[in-house]
Design an enzyme around this catalytic site. Structure first.
Site, PDB file in Angstrom:
ATOM      1  N   LYS A  10       0.430   6.838   5.923  1.00  0.00           N
ATOM      2  CA  LYS A  10      -0.495   5.678   6.546  1.00  0.00           C
ATOM      3  C   LYS A  10      -0.375   5.722   8.072  1.00  0.00           C
ATOM      4  O   LYS A  10       0.041   6.868   8.605  1.00  0.00           O
ATOM      5  CB  LYS A  10       0.799   4.636   6.372  1.00  0.00           C
ATOM      6  CG  LYS A  10       1.126   4.200   4.879  1.00  0.00           C
ATOM      7  CD  LYS A  10       2.208   3.018   4.761  1.00  0.00           C
ATOM      8  CE  LYS A  10       2.350   2.607   3.581  1.00  0.00           C
ATOM      9  NZ  LYS A  10       3.014   1.223   3.545  1.00  0.00           N
ATOM     10  N   TYR A  50      -3.918  -3.384  -3.053  1.00  0.00           N
ATOM     11  CA  TYR A  50      -2.913  -4.430  -3.098  1.00  0.00           C
ATOM     12  C   TYR A  50      -2.803  -5.963  -3.585  1.00  0.00           C
ATOM     13  O   TYR A  50      -2.466  -6.694  -3.031  1.00  0.00           O
ATOM     14  CB  TYR A  50      -2.496  -4.485  -1.481  1.00  0.00           C
ATOM     15  CG  TYR A  50      -1.868  -3.405  -0.877  1.00  0.00           C
ATOM     16  CD1 TYR A  50      -0.552  -2.550  -1.451  1.00  0.00           C
ATOM     17  CD2 TYR A  50      -2.245  -2.872   0.621  1.00  0.00           C
ATOM     18  CE1 TYR A  50      -0.239  -1.731  -0.603  1.00  0.00           C
ATOM     19  CE2 TYR A  50      -1.777  -2.123   1.183  1.00  0.00           C
ATOM     20  CZ  TYR A  50      -0.732  -1.323   0.570  1.00  0.00           C
ATOM     21  OH  TYR A  50      -0.005  -0.233   1.235  1.00  0.00           O
ATOM     22  N   PHE A  58       2.358 -11.207   4.585  1.00  0.00           N
ATOM     23  CA  PHE A  58       1.922 -10.028   5.369  1.00  0.00           C
ATOM     24  C   PHE A  58       0.699  -9.417   5.082  1.00  0.00           C
ATOM     25  O   PHE A  58       0.493  -8.307   5.611  1.00  0.00           O
ATOM     26  CB  PHE A  58       3.067  -9.324   5.190  1.00  0.00           C
ATOM     27  CG  PHE A  58       3.516  -8.674   3.887  1.00  0.00           C
ATOM     28  CD1 PHE A  58       2.957  -7.769   3.328  1.00  0.00           C
ATOM     29  CD2 PHE A  58       4.593  -9.442   3.242  1.00  0.00           C
ATOM     30  CE1 PHE A  58       3.191  -7.523   1.949  1.00  0.00           C
ATOM     31  CE2 PHE A  58       5.046  -8.910   1.889  1.00  0.00           C
ATOM     32  CZ  PHE A  58       4.327  -8.001   1.379  1.00  0.00           C
ATOM     33  N   THR A  92      11.064   0.812  -0.118  1.00  0.00           N
ATOM     34  CA  THR A  92       9.990   0.203   0.761  1.00  0.00           C
ATOM     35  C   THR A  92      10.751   0.000   2.099  1.00  0.00           C
ATOM     36  O   THR A  92      10.157   0.336   3.254  1.00  0.00           O
ATOM     37  CB  THR A  92       9.537  -1.295   0.064  1.00  0.00           C
ATOM     38  OG1 THR A  92       9.008  -0.930  -0.987  1.00  0.00           O
ATOM     39  CG2 THR A  92       8.335  -1.749   0.906  1.00  0.00           C
ATOM     40  N   ARG A 103      11.210   7.831   4.462  1.00  0.00           N
ATOM     41  CA  ARG A 103      11.236   6.492   5.125  1.00  0.00           C
ATOM     42  C   ARG A 103      12.353   6.549   5.903  1.00  0.00           C
ATOM     43  O   ARG A 103      12.360   5.650   6.872  1.00  0.00           O
ATOM     44  CB  ARG A 103      11.116   5.410   4.054  1.00  0.00           C
ATOM     45  CG  ARG A 103       9.649   5.496   3.341  1.00  0.00           C
ATOM     46  CD  ARG A 103       9.702   4.503   2.360  1.00  0.00           C
ATOM     47  NE  ARG A 103       8.256   3.983   1.957  1.00  0.00           N
ATOM     48  CZ  ARG A 103       7.864   3.549   0.760  1.00  0.00           C
ATOM     49  NH1 ARG A 103       8.887   3.217  -0.119  1.00  0.00           N
ATOM     50  NH2 ARG A 103       6.514   3.285   0.808  1.00  0.00           N
ATOM     51  N   ASN A 113       6.424   1.912   7.208  1.00  0.00           N
ATOM     52  CA  ASN A 113       7.331   2.888   6.397  1.00  0.00           C
ATOM     53  C   ASN A 113       6.487   4.104   5.939  1.00  0.00           C
ATOM     54  O   ASN A 113       7.039   4.830   4.986  1.00  0.00           O
ATOM     55  CB  ASN A 113       7.724   1.959   5.089  1.00  0.00           C
ATOM     56  CG  ASN A 113       6.818   1.662   4.181  1.00  0.00           C
ATOM     57  OD1 ASN A 113       5.586   1.649   4.641  1.00  0.00           O
ATOM     58  ND2 ASN A 113       6.942   1.036   3.245  1.00  0.00           N
ATOM     59  N   HIS A 116       2.835   5.465   1.737  1.00  0.00           N
ATOM     60  CA  HIS A 116       2.577   4.840   0.220  1.00  0.00           C
ATOM     61  C   HIS A 116       2.939   5.625  -0.929  1.00  0.00           C
ATOM     62  O   HIS A 116       2.326   6.703  -0.881  1.00  0.00           O
ATOM     63  CB  HIS A 116       1.426   4.083   0.110  1.00  0.00           C
ATOM     64  CG  HIS A 116       0.982   3.511  -1.184  1.00  0.00           C
ATOM     65  ND1 HIS A 116       1.248   2.308  -1.480  1.00  0.00           N
ATOM     66  CD2 HIS A 116       0.228   4.183  -2.266  1.00  0.00           C
ATOM     67  CE1 HIS A 116       1.068   2.044  -2.897  1.00  0.00           C
ATOM     68  NE2 HIS A 116       0.403   3.218  -3.233  1.00  0.00           N
ATOM     69  N   GLU A 127      -5.084   3.872  -8.396  1.00  0.00           N
ATOM     70  CA  GLU A 127      -4.996   4.443  -7.326  1.00  0.00           C
ATOM     71  C   GLU A 127      -6.242   5.635  -7.093  1.00  0.00           C
ATOM     72  O   GLU A 127      -6.883   5.592  -6.141  1.00  0.00           O
ATOM     73  CB  GLU A 127      -3.838   4.392  -6.599  1.00  0.00           C
ATOM     74  CG  GLU A 127      -2.976   3.207  -6.245  1.00  0.00           C
ATOM     75  CD  GLU A 127      -1.667   3.197  -5.987  1.00  0.00           C
ATOM     76  OE1 GLU A 127      -0.884   2.433  -5.859  1.00  0.00           O
ATOM     77  OE2 GLU A 127      -1.189   4.586  -5.856  1.00  0.00           O
TER      78      GLU A 127
HETATM   79  P1  CMP Z   1       3.635   0.152   0.157  1.00  0.00           P
HETATM   80  O1  CMP Z   1       4.625   0.895  -0.407  1.00  0.00           O
HETATM   81  O2  CMP Z   1       2.266   0.665   0.970  1.00  0.00           O
HETATM   82  O3  CMP Z   1       3.538  -1.004  -0.562  1.00  0.00           O
HETATM   83  C1  CMP Z   1       3.149  -2.497   0.139  1.00  0.00           C
HETATM   84  C2  CMP Z   1       3.407  -2.412   1.621  1.00  0.00           C
HETATM   85  O4  CMP Z   1       3.470  -3.718   2.120  1.00  0.00           O
HETATM   86  C3  CMP Z   1       4.638  -1.629   1.583  1.00  0.00           C
HETATM   87  O5  CMP Z   1       4.619  -0.538   1.411  1.00  0.00           O
HETATM   88  C4  CMP Z   1       5.073  -2.268   2.918  1.00  0.00           C
HETATM   89  O6  CMP Z   1       4.437  -1.507   4.150  1.00  0.00           O
HETATM   90  C5  CMP Z   1       4.543  -3.678   3.070  1.00  0.00           C
HETATM   91  N1  CMP Z   1       5.645  -4.555   2.733  1.00  0.00           N
HETATM   92  C6  CMP Z   1       6.103  -5.017   1.852  1.00  0.00           C
HETATM   93  N2  CMP Z   1       7.031  -6.065   1.858  1.00  0.00           N
HETATM   94  C7  CMP Z   1       6.719  -6.403   3.157  1.00  0.00           C
HETATM   95  C8  CMP Z   1       7.400  -7.443   3.948  1.00  0.00           C
HETATM   96  N3  CMP Z   1       8.156  -8.382   3.552  1.00  0.00           N
HETATM   97  N4  CMP Z   1       7.132  -7.464   5.385  1.00  0.00           N
HETATM   98  C9  CMP Z   1       5.960  -6.679   5.844  1.00  0.00           C
HETATM   99  N5  CMP Z   1       5.241  -5.706   4.930  1.00  0.00           N
HETATM  100  C10 CMP Z   1       5.937  -5.447   3.884  1.00  0.00           C
END
Ligand code: CMP
Length: 138
Positions: A10, A50, A58, A92, A103, A113, A116, A127
């Site tokens: 990311k 997503y 978010f 996550t 992470r 984080n 992905h 994907e």
């Molecule tokens: P990813 O694995 O890319 O999948 C969805 C993304 O949303 C996740 O990683 C986080 O970066 C983001 N995400 C998930 N939960 C939250 C949250 N509660 N607040 C902000 N970002 C979030």
């Protein structure tokens, strides 16, 4: 079982100059890179990528962050690739991740984080179709 899975480094990972370090962790675990490129994500792609987060509060900030710089996208192949990649990345929330996971080592919080990774074989399939053409897979 041989599986394929998608990883995105990311924008926060790209900005930290840890692209090589991250790819190296997967290769050292025996996973093969079978496609790799930099790509600038669009809102159109993220709406599908997503879709399961579209109604979350978010989602707008997540989308903005994911489009802020190009990301590094690659497909990894190997035995049990989805679980292996899951274990190497960690959960996550970096705060809940074990030391030695990407992470924990490089992430800050859920929105930052670093990587992905596909949640399942079905997600990986979706994907791959969203980001790669057949000719880009080796
Ligand atoms: P990813 O694995 O890319 O999948 C969805 C993304 O949303 C996740 O990683 C986080 O970066 C983001 N995400 C998930 N939960 C939250 C949250 N509660 N607040 C902000 N970002 C979030």
């Amino acid at each position: 079982m041989t599986q394929r899975t998608v990883v995105l480094i990311k924008p926060d990972g790209v900005e930290k100059h840890i692209v090589g370090e991250i790819i190296s962790r997967f290769e050292k675990a025996g996973l093969r890179v079978v496609a790799l490129k930099m790509v600038r994500l669009t809102q159109q792609i993220l709406d599908v990528w997503y879709a399961h987060h579209k109604d979350k509060p978010f989602f707008p900030s997540l989308s903005a962050a994911m489009m802020s710089t190009p990301v590094v996208a690659f497909i990894l192949e190997g035995d049990g690739a989805i679980q292996k990649v899951f274990d190497i990345c960690g959960p996550t929330d970096p705060a809940e991740a074990a030391p030695g996971t990407i992470r924990k080592d490089f992430g800050v919080d859920k929105p930052h984080n670093v990587v992905h990774r596909s949640d399942s074989a079905e997600a990986a399939q979706k994907e791959i179709g969203l980001l790669f053409t057949k000719e880009e897979l080796f």
